[in-house]
Design a protein around this motif. Structure first.
Motif, PDB file in Angstrom:
ATOM      1  N   THR A  83     -27.992  36.881  35.001  1.00  0.00           N
ATOM      2  CA  THR A  83     -27.904  37.538  33.701  1.00  0.00           C
ATOM      3  C   THR A  83     -28.336  36.655  32.538  1.00  0.00           C
ATOM      4  OG1 THR A  83     -26.021  38.796  34.567  1.00  0.00           O
ATOM      5  CG2 THR A  83     -26.403  38.878  32.193  1.00  0.00           C
ATOM      6  N   ASP A  85     -28.290  35.255  29.058  1.00  0.00           N
ATOM      7  CA  ASP A  85     -27.749  35.808  27.817  1.00  0.00           C
ATOM      8  C   ASP A  85     -28.234  37.227  27.546  1.00  0.00           C
ATOM      9  OD1 ASP A  85     -30.381  35.267  27.367  1.00  0.00           O
ATOM     10  OD2 ASP A  85     -30.103  34.328  25.406  1.00  0.00           O
ATOM     11  N   ARG A  86     -28.779  37.918  28.548  1.00  0.00           N
ATOM     12  CA  ARG A  86     -29.375  39.222  28.283  1.00  0.00           C
ATOM     13  C   ARG A  86     -28.314  40.307  28.113  1.00  0.00           C
ATOM     14  NH1 ARG A  86     -33.244  37.339  26.058  1.00  0.00           N
ATOM     15  NH2 ARG A  86     -34.319  39.352  26.036  1.00  0.00           N
ATOM     16  N   PRO A  87     -28.380  41.070  27.023  1.00  0.00           N
ATOM     17  CA  PRO A  87     -27.432  42.163  26.813  1.00  0.00           C
ATOM     18  C   PRO A  87     -27.782  43.350  27.689  1.00  0.00           C
ATOM     19  CG  PRO A  87     -29.060  42.172  25.065  1.00  0.00           C
ATOM     20  CD  PRO A  87     -29.352  40.956  25.921  1.00  0.00           C
ATOM     21  N   GLY A  88     -26.787  44.152  28.014  1.00  0.00           N
ATOM     22  CA  GLY A  88     -27.036  45.336  28.817  1.00  0.00           C
ATOM     23  C   GLY A  88     -25.825  45.725  29.638  1.00  0.00           C
ATOM     24  N   ASP A 117     -35.639  43.344  31.180  1.00  0.00           N
ATOM     25  CA  ASP A 117     -34.348  43.505  30.527  1.00  0.00           C
ATOM     26  C   ASP A 117     -34.210  44.913  29.949  1.00  0.00           C
ATOM     27  OD1 ASP A 117     -35.801  43.536  28.170  1.00  0.00           O
ATOM     28  OD2 ASP A 117     -34.985  41.653  27.393  1.00  0.00           O
ATOM     29  N   THR A 140     -33.062  40.382  21.307  1.00  0.00           N
ATOM     30  CA  THR A 140     -31.804  40.392  22.046  1.00  0.00           C
ATOM     31  C   THR A 140     -30.920  41.545  21.617  1.00  0.00           C
ATOM     32  OG1 THR A 140     -30.826  38.887  20.425  1.00  0.00           O
ATOM     33  CG2 THR A 140     -31.826  37.909  22.383  1.00  0.00           C
ATOM     34  N   GLY A 141     -31.294  42.244  20.596  1.00  0.00           N
ATOM     35  CA  GLY A 141     -30.549  43.407  20.136  1.00  0.00           C
ATOM     36  C   GLY A 141     -31.505  44.564  19.934  1.00  0.00           C
ATOM     37  N   TYR A 167     -34.649  34.460  32.720  1.00  0.00           N
ATOM     38  CA  TYR A 167     -33.523  35.375  32.863  1.00  0.00           C
ATOM     39  C   TYR A 167     -33.903  36.550  33.774  1.00  0.00           C
ATOM     40  CZ  TYR A 167     -36.142  37.434  28.924  1.00  0.00           C
ATOM     41  OH  TYR A 167     -37.138  37.915  28.111  1.00  0.00           O
ATOM     42  N   VAL A 185     -28.041  42.822  34.889  1.00  0.00           N
ATOM     43  CA  VAL A 185     -27.829  43.956  34.000  1.00  0.00           C
ATOM     44  C   VAL A 185     -28.712  45.109  34.455  1.00  0.00           C
ATOM     45  CG1 VAL A 185     -27.217  42.522  32.020  1.00  0.00           C
ATOM     46  CG2 VAL A 185     -29.596  43.241  32.323  1.00  0.00           C
ATOM     47  N   GLU A 237     -26.474  51.056  23.803  1.00  0.00           N
ATOM     48  CA  GLU A 237     -27.294  49.967  23.262  1.00  0.00           C
ATOM     49  C   GLU A 237     -27.296  48.782  24.229  1.00  0.00           C
ATOM     50  OE1 GLU A 237     -29.302  49.913  20.916  1.00  0.00           O
ATOM     51  OE2 GLU A 237     -28.731  51.592  19.628  1.00  0.00           O
ATOM     52  N   PRO A 238     -28.419  48.036  24.316  1.00  0.00           N
ATOM     53  CA  PRO A 238     -29.652  48.165  23.533  1.00  0.00           C
ATOM     54  C   PRO A 238     -30.667  49.158  24.093  1.00  0.00           C
ATOM     55  CG  PRO A 238     -29.767  46.198  24.850  1.00  0.00           C
ATOM     56  CD  PRO A 238     -28.412  46.793  25.118  1.00  0.00           C
TER      57      PRO A 238
END
Length: 310
Positions: A83, A85-88, A117, A140-141, A167, A185, A237-238
């Motif tokens: 992962t 730092d990837r958002p999801g 991502d 990242t957002g 990542y 993610v 999101e995102p």
């Protein structure tokens, strides 16, 4: 051959008979928060056959081979948690690798996964995937551009990495039962491709303190997600900020349309809150003696088939 490779050299390490990857910290595989009720699941019976060698035991047919795609990076990180730092949406992917002929688990195989991502960006190729044409790191957002990703259809030949990010990429070994689990993610999408995860299975090599070396790549494939799960993710999101045109599962040029026989994952998540996390699983039937590196044209869909979760 050294155990470490700089990003610009990674694409040169293409010979699977000399394949070595660097062992870096192995991330712990955390359980996802899937407690409670109201689950969505696409579980179903996979295409199976009976193996003469195993009598009444059911065995899966070969998993579909696909193209490698342009953004594979060899000599990558040995880890289960990819992962960074990837958002999801948290996604726990459990893969079982078995010998197609004997039905037995394939132990100590090296399994690679890599995918984009939530907004359609591949690590190592941010300039080519974030829609900015060299306009800096991926968002990242909320993205400022429209992700374009790889060429439509997943082809285009191998591309040299543009940066040193890694990542959502990793390699880990199968256990005694043939299982390997990755923490990542839920992938997003980009123009021309449905939501998917790339994978490779390497066998016959040697695990050392430095990583994995030698052997052959017996499988190169892709895992797919049903439309219900992708539409549910699009409200979170995102993913909700991803304005790229989305290709559906039926429209994809790589997925062969055969359901679990074409790499469709078994998924479990809460219908009322997919953001809590998703579990995906599949059993991959391989021929350990074969070489399928994804560099040529994959066989017709009728010549090979994938499997359901096991």
């Amino acid at each position: 051959m050294t155990a470490n490779h700089q990003p610009q050299e990674a694409a040169e390490v293409r010979d699977v008979t000399r394949r070595k990857v660097v062992a870096v910290g192995a991330g712990a595989v955390a359980a996802l928060g899937l407690g409670g009720s109201a689950y969505a699941s696409n579980a179903g019976a996979g295409e199976k056959r009976r193996s003469p060698a195993q009598g009444a035991e059911e065995c899966y047919v070969l998993t579909s081979e696909t193209t490698e795609g342009p953004y594979y990076i060899d000599a990558d990180k040995i880890r289960r948690d990819v992962t960074e730092d990837r958002p999801g949406i948290p996604f726990l992917l459990r893969i079982k690798v078995i010998d197609n002929e004997t039905c037995r688990p394939v132990r100590n195989a090296a399994v690679d996964i890599w995918h984009c991502d939530a907004v359609g960006v591949y690590s190592g190729y941010e300039d080519m995937g974030n829609g900015g044409g060299g306009g800096g790191p991926a968002p990242t957002g909320t993205p400022t551009g429209v992700p374009t990703g790889p060429p439509p259809g997943g082809g285009g030949g191998h591309q040299e990495p543009t940066d040193d990010t890694r990542y959502l990429r990793g390699t880990w070994r199968t256990d005694r039962q043939g299982f390997v689990t990755f923490k990542t993610v839920f992938p997003g999408w980009y123009r021309g491709r449905t939501v998917h995860v790339h994978t490779k299975v390497h066998v016959g090599g040697e695990w050392t303190d430095a990583g994995y070396e030698g052997g052959n790549t017996c499988h190169t494939g892709q895992f797919f997600f049903d439309e219900e799960s992708v539409l549910a993710s699009a409200g979170v999101e995102p993913y909700a900020s991803n304005t790229a045109e989305r290709t559906t599962l039926d429209e994809d040029t790589i997925y062969d349309g055969s359901g679990t026989a074409g790499g469709l994952l078994k998924l479990q998540y809460r219908k009322d809150d997919i953001g809590k996390g998703v579990r995906g699983s599949i059993t991959v039937g391989v021929d350990p003696e074969a070489t399928n590196d994804g560099q040529g044209s994959p066989p017709p869909a009728s010549a090979s088939a994938s499997v359901s979760a096991g």
